[in-house]
Design a protein around this motif. Structure first.
Motif, PDB file in Angstrom:
ATOM      1  N   ASN A   1      -1.856 -11.697   7.953  1.00 20.31           N
ATOM      2  CA  ASN A   1      -2.813 -10.682   7.582  1.00 20.31           C
ATOM      3  C   ASN A   1      -3.221 -10.901   6.189  1.00 20.31           C
ATOM      4  OD1 ASN A   1      -2.759  -8.768   9.800  1.00 20.31           O
ATOM      5  ND2 ASN A   1      -0.572  -8.569   9.450  1.00 20.31           N
ATOM      6  N   GLY A   2      -2.742 -12.240   5.451  1.00 24.29           N
ATOM      7  CA  GLY A   2      -3.337 -12.455   4.049  1.00 24.29           C
ATOM      8  C   GLY A   2      -2.748 -11.270   3.158  1.00 24.29           C
ATOM      9  N   ARG A   3      -1.609 -10.972   3.204  1.00 22.97           N
ATOM     10  CA  ARG A   3      -1.061  -9.970   2.315  1.00 22.97           C
ATOM     11  C   ARG A   3      -0.970 -10.427   1.091  1.00 22.97           C
ATOM     12  NH1 ARG A   3       2.373  -6.456   6.430  1.00 22.97           N
ATOM     13  NH2 ARG A   3       0.738  -5.493   7.707  1.00 22.97           N
ATOM     14  N   THR A   4      -1.000  -9.762   0.097  1.00 24.07           N
ATOM     15  CA  THR A   4      -0.482 -10.198  -1.422  1.00 24.07           C
ATOM     16  C   THR A   4       0.543  -9.283  -1.936  1.00 24.07           C
ATOM     17  OG1 THR A   4      -2.675 -10.994  -1.873  1.00 24.07           O
ATOM     18  CG2 THR A   4      -1.078 -10.527  -3.670  1.00 24.07           C
ATOM     19  N   VAL A   5       1.768  -9.837  -2.476  1.00 28.47           N
ATOM     20  CA  VAL A   5       2.877  -8.689  -3.035  1.00 28.47           C
ATOM     21  C   VAL A   5       2.855  -9.317  -4.384  1.00 28.47           C
ATOM     22  CG1 VAL A   5       5.288  -8.517  -3.189  1.00 28.47           C
ATOM     23  CG2 VAL A   5       4.432  -8.955  -0.871  1.00 28.47           C
ATOM     24  N   MET A   6       2.380  -8.350  -5.215  1.00 28.20           N
ATOM     25  CA  MET A   6       1.930  -8.623  -6.719  1.00 28.20           C
ATOM     26  C   MET A   6       3.157  -7.768  -7.534  1.00 28.20           C
ATOM     27  SD  MET A   6      -1.529  -7.321  -8.270  1.00 28.20           S
ATOM     28  CE  MET A   6      -2.682  -8.380  -7.685  1.00 28.20           C
ATOM     29  N   GLY A   7       3.943  -8.639  -8.233  1.00 29.39           N
ATOM     30  CA  GLY A   7       4.767  -8.085  -9.331  1.00 29.39           C
ATOM     31  C   GLY A   7       3.866  -7.766 -10.553  1.00 29.39           C
ATOM     32  N   ILE A   8       3.904  -6.482 -11.150  1.00 30.31           N
ATOM     33  CA  ILE A   8       3.130  -6.244 -12.295  1.00 30.31           C
ATOM     34  C   ILE A   8       3.854  -5.448 -13.349  1.00 30.31           C
ATOM     35  CG2 ILE A   8       1.185  -4.557 -12.768  1.00 30.31           C
ATOM     36  CD1 ILE A   8       0.634  -4.272  -9.601  1.00 30.31           C
ATOM     37  N   LEU A   9       3.632  -6.258 -14.463  1.00 33.02           N
ATOM     38  CA  LEU A   9       4.145  -5.556 -15.819  1.00 33.02           C
ATOM     39  C   LEU A   9       3.092  -4.961 -16.708  1.00 33.02           C
ATOM     40  CD1 LEU A   9       6.518  -8.177 -17.359  1.00 33.02           C
ATOM     41  CD2 LEU A   9       6.951  -6.005 -16.582  1.00 33.02           C
ATOM     42  N   GLY A  10       3.266  -3.812 -17.002  1.00 31.56           N
ATOM     43  CA  GLY A  10       2.550  -3.124 -18.060  1.00 31.56           C
ATOM     44  C   GLY A  10       1.127  -3.019 -17.570  1.00 31.56           C
ATOM     45  N   GLY A  11       0.561  -3.129 -16.154  1.00 28.04           N
ATOM     46  CA  GLY A  11      -0.589  -2.845 -15.796  1.00 28.04           C
ATOM     47  C   GLY A  11      -1.608  -3.971 -16.234  1.00 28.04           C
ATOM     48  N   ASP A  12      -0.880  -5.239 -16.806  1.00 29.00           N
ATOM     49  CA  ASP A  12      -1.812  -6.344 -16.984  1.00 29.00           C
ATOM     50  C   ASP A  12      -2.627  -5.952 -18.140  1.00 29.00           C
ATOM     51  OD1 ASP A  12      -1.689  -8.777 -15.162  1.00 29.00           O
ATOM     52  OD2 ASP A  12      -1.399  -7.066 -14.173  1.00 29.00           O
ATOM     53  N   SER A  13      -1.981  -4.894 -19.120  1.00 29.64           N
ATOM     54  CA  SER A  13      -2.865  -4.434 -19.895  1.00 29.64           C
ATOM     55  C   SER A  13      -2.802  -5.562 -21.287  1.00 29.64           C
ATOM     56  CB  SER A  13      -2.217  -3.343 -20.683  1.00 29.64           C
ATOM     57  OG  SER A  13      -2.891  -2.946 -21.958  1.00 29.64           O
ATOM     58  N   ASP A  14      -4.155  -5.423 -21.712  1.00 25.13           N
ATOM     59  CA  ASP A  14      -4.415  -6.427 -23.103  1.00 25.13           C
ATOM     60  C   ASP A  14      -4.368  -5.599 -24.331  1.00 25.13           C
ATOM     61  OD1 ASP A  14      -6.486  -4.942 -22.930  1.00 25.13           O
ATOM     62  OD2 ASP A  14      -8.044  -6.448 -23.034  1.00 25.13           O
ATOM     63  N   VAL A  15      -3.451  -4.390 -24.283  1.00 25.75           N
ATOM     64  CA  VAL A  15      -3.343  -3.556 -25.127  1.00 25.75           C
ATOM     65  C   VAL A  15      -4.769  -3.011 -25.926  1.00 25.75           C
ATOM     66  CG1 VAL A  15      -2.476  -2.908 -27.561  1.00 25.75           C
ATOM     67  CG2 VAL A  15      -1.219  -4.304 -25.801  1.00 25.75           C
ATOM     68  N   GLY A  16      -5.481  -3.652 -26.890  1.00 29.00           N
ATOM     69  CA  GLY A  16      -6.644  -3.363 -27.576  1.00 29.00           C
ATOM     70  C   GLY A  16      -7.852  -2.512 -26.778  1.00 29.00           C
TER      71      GLY A  16
ATOM     72  N   LYS B   1      -5.480  -8.535   4.222  1.00 31.55           N
ATOM     73  CA  LYS B   1      -5.804  -8.420   3.009  1.00 31.55           C
ATOM     74  C   LYS B   1      -5.527  -7.351   1.863  1.00 31.55           C
ATOM     75  CE  LYS B   1      -8.301 -11.310   1.135  1.00 31.55           C
ATOM     76  NZ  LYS B   1      -7.691 -12.586   0.860  1.00 31.55           N
ATOM     77  N   GLY B   2      -4.370  -6.547   2.510  1.00 32.68           N
ATOM     78  CA  GLY B   2      -3.779  -5.662   1.477  1.00 32.68           C
ATOM     79  C   GLY B   2      -2.814  -6.090   0.437  1.00 32.68           C
ATOM     80  N   ILE B   3      -2.915  -5.414  -0.592  1.00 29.50           N
ATOM     81  CA  ILE B   3      -2.071  -5.832  -1.537  1.00 29.50           C
ATOM     82  C   ILE B   3      -0.888  -4.790  -1.931  1.00 29.50           C
ATOM     83  CG2 ILE B   3      -2.077  -6.029  -4.120  1.00 29.50           C
ATOM     84  CD1 ILE B   3      -5.089  -6.792  -4.175  1.00 29.50           C
ATOM     85  N   CYS B   4       0.352  -5.102  -2.096  1.00 31.88           N
ATOM     86  CA  CYS B   4       1.451  -4.270  -2.355  1.00 31.88           C
ATOM     87  C   CYS B   4       1.785  -4.662  -3.681  1.00 31.88           C
ATOM     88  CB  CYS B   4       2.750  -4.874  -1.304  1.00 31.88           C
ATOM     89  SG  CYS B   4       4.246  -3.902  -2.103  1.00 31.88           S
ATOM     90  N   GLY B   5       1.595  -3.574  -4.771  1.00 30.43           N
ATOM     91  CA  GLY B   5       1.956  -3.997  -6.134  1.00 30.43           C
ATOM     92  C   GLY B   5       3.036  -3.294  -6.602  1.00 30.43           C
ATOM     93  N   ILE B   6       4.120  -3.633  -7.176  1.00 24.77           N
ATOM     94  CA  ILE B   6       5.452  -3.241  -7.537  1.00 24.77           C
ATOM     95  C   ILE B   6       5.616  -3.294  -9.143  1.00 24.77           C
ATOM     96  CG2 ILE B   6       7.849  -4.035  -7.298  1.00 24.77           C
ATOM     97  CD1 ILE B   6       6.872  -5.592  -4.776  1.00 24.77           C
TER      98      ILE B   6
END
Ligand code: CXF
Ligand code: ZN
Length: 372
Positions: A306-321, A281-286
């Motif tokens: 292994n139920g792994r996730t490979v996760m593309g990430i932009l801007g930390g999923d920030s919502d700004v405010g 269940k591990g997550i690989c953030g990129i």
């Protein structure tokens, strides 16, 4: 009536940034004019200078600005004249991503951030009467003044009134990206092991956030021993040099595997090795900027089994405010001590600041542009 400003103009990587006089357009209803106090330097500024991103030249860069609001358009509610603000990336506010508070994946990211003009095609800046490319990330803060927008401007909360704007300036890009990757994208669980690859601004922010989340152990991997020392000061429980068998040391430390690996290097071989260290269940953030021609190769059976996730990430999923306010709160409480990454430069030293970022002598250069 246009506003006079001085801005650092980027004409590519064959000449230094030059500070010259420009004019800012009048405000639209959803815009603010900000007197810039300080602006952080980010690797994305250099990527644009080097034409690795499709932003037209010549251009005024800078996207980690903080300052004081001078004037607001009629529809602006986020801040008023005299308020201390920090700026981040811009978004359209209406596309399917923005509708679900995921503006880093705005369908209209390019026109709002990288086109050199407003999303409607009109220029925000002129030089000697001609259009100058600006509105970079909805700000172009390598300048004494910037036109910002309702959706990329955050009023600094009163609880942070005692923190200088020059210290707060860089919060809207790499710091937000690393912290958001841990707290918002991967939602790191307390007690779970994480390894962070690359100890620059984004990696260091991820390490500080992993400590806030209660991850354990928190492993920093980099090729620079000085950076590894700093990573330990900021929350890493272990630090391994990537040139020195880091993967084997991680396996020895966490034989069951890692709950999370987070890559900021953008190097595919580093990512593939990091991925191989994941627990079930591990997550690989990129997040790292990579060579556009690169691909990643994973074993399909291990990935699925292994139920792994490979996760593309932009801007930390920030919502700004709300997220920037949350991060400032951690900063005020001493839990997000990013001031340890900052080296200050005068605006006139912009080329030295860029050099310090590129040679790695300063993790986060910040330009001081005017008195607060
Ligand atoms: C950006 C990428 C898109 C979302 C915000 C941060 N990176 C800038 O350097
Ligand atoms: Zn940036």
């Amino acid at each position: 009536m246009t506003t006079l400003a001085r801005a650092a103009i980027c004409r590519g990587n064959t000449e230094p940034f030059a500070i010259e006089e420009v004019q800012l357009d009048d405000l639209r209803p959803d815009e603010l004019r900000v007197r810039i106090v300080a602006c952080g330097v980010c690797h994305t500024d250099m990527a644009v200078r080097d034409k690795q991103l499709p932003v037209p030249h010549p251009v005024v860069l800078g996207h980690e600005g903080a300052g004081i609001v001078e004037e607001v358009g009629s529809a602006v509610t986020v801040a008023k004249p005299g308020d201390r603000v920090v700026m981040s990336f811009n978004s359209c506010g209406t596309c399917p991503s923005c509708e679900v508070d995921a503006p880093t994946y705005c369908y209209n990211f390019f026109p709002n951030n990288w086109s050199g003009v407003r999303a409607d095609g009109s220029p925000v800046m002129f030089k000697d009467g001609d259009k100058m490319n600006a509105n970079f990330f909805g700000q172009s803060s390598f300048a004494t003044h910037a036109i910002a927008h309702q959706l990329n401007t955050v009023k600094v909360p009163d609880s942070a009134a005692h923190i200088p704007l020059a210290q707060i300036a860089p919060i809207g890009c790499g710091l937000m990206t690393g912290a958001g990757a841990v707290l918002r994208s991967m939602k790191v669980r307390a007690g779970m092991p994480i390894a962070v690859f690359g100890a620059g601004t984004v990696g260091m922010a991820a390490i500080m956030a992993a400590k806030i989340a209660g991850a354990n152990p928190i492993i920093a991997v980099d090729v620079n021993d000085g950076r590894l020392e700093l990573a330990k000061e900021l929350g890493a429980t272990h630090a391994f040099n990537g040139k020195d068998g880091a993967a084997d040391k991680i396996k020895e430390l966490c034989p069951q595997g890692l709950g999370y690996v987070f890559d900021t290097t953008g190097i595919n071989k580093v990512i593939e090795e990091a991925w191989s260290l994941l627990a079930p269940k591990g997550i690989c953030g990129i997040v790292g900027a990579s060579n556009p021609a690169d691909n990643l190769t994973f074993n399909e059976a291990e990935f699925m089994g292994n139920g792994r996730t490979v996760m593309g990430i932009l801007g930390g999923d920030s919502d700004v405010g709300s997220f920037l306010v949350e991060l400032l709160d951690y900063h005020v409480k001493g839990q997000f001590p990013f001031e340890k990454l900052i080296g200050y430069f005068d605006f006139s030293e912009i080329n030295e600041a860029i050099e310090a970022s590129e040679n790695g002598s300063v993790v986060k250069p910040v330009l001081k542009i005017s008195e607060e």
